[in-house]
Design an enzyme around this catalytic site. Sequence first.
Site, PDB file in Angstrom:
ATOM      1  N   CYS A  36       0.879  -1.171   0.000  1.00  0.00           N
ATOM      2  CA  CYS A  36       0.000   0.000   0.000  1.00  0.00           C
ATOM      3  C   CYS A  36       0.917   1.222   0.000  1.00  0.00           C
ATOM      4  O   CYS A  36       2.121   1.095  -0.206  1.00  0.00           O
ATOM      5  CB  CYS A  36      -0.944  -0.019   1.200  1.00  0.00           C
ATOM      6  SG  CYS A  36      -0.114   0.209   2.790  1.00  0.00           S
ATOM      7  N   ALA A  37       0.371   2.388   0.241  1.00  0.00           N
ATOM      8  CA  ALA A  37       1.181   3.605   0.177  1.00  0.00           C
ATOM      9  C   ALA A  37       2.264   3.649   1.259  1.00  0.00           C
ATOM     10  O   ALA A  37       3.416   3.970   0.984  1.00  0.00           O
ATOM     11  CB  ALA A  37       0.289   4.838   0.270  1.00  0.00           C
TER      12      ALA A  37
END
Length: 116
Positions: free
Chosen positions: A75-76
Site C-alpha cells: 500500500c502507500a
Amino acid sequence: MLLAPMLRGGAGGGVTPNQAVQLINREKAVVVDVCEPAEYQAGHVGGAKNIPLGELEQKLPAAVKNKAVPLVLVCASGARSGRAAGIARKLGYEKAESLAGGLKAWRAADLPVEKA
C-alpha cells in the site's frame, strides 16, 4: 526515542523492498497492491495486481489461486498492507508478507514504479 524505529519496523514487520525483490525474483512472489484504484493508477510496483483492501477477502482467491506462492502486499505506507497480510494468512496464504514502509519505501530504495 531510540526505540521508535524498531517499534515501527517490528510492529507488523513485513519485508524490506530488497527482500521483496528477492521473493519476486527467486520464489516468483505475487505482488498485490491493496490501494484504491486511483492510488494504484498514480504509481505501483511493476506487475502488481490491484485488489483494494475492502475487496481483498472476496477477490484474492480468484486472483491468486496457488496459496503456496509467496504474496507481497503493498500500500502507500505499509499500514493497510499489514492488515491485508493478516487477511491473506486467514485465507490460507501462509507466505503473505507486507512491504514494510509501503510504496514510499519502495521508491526510497530507488526501485521501479509503474503507472497505469
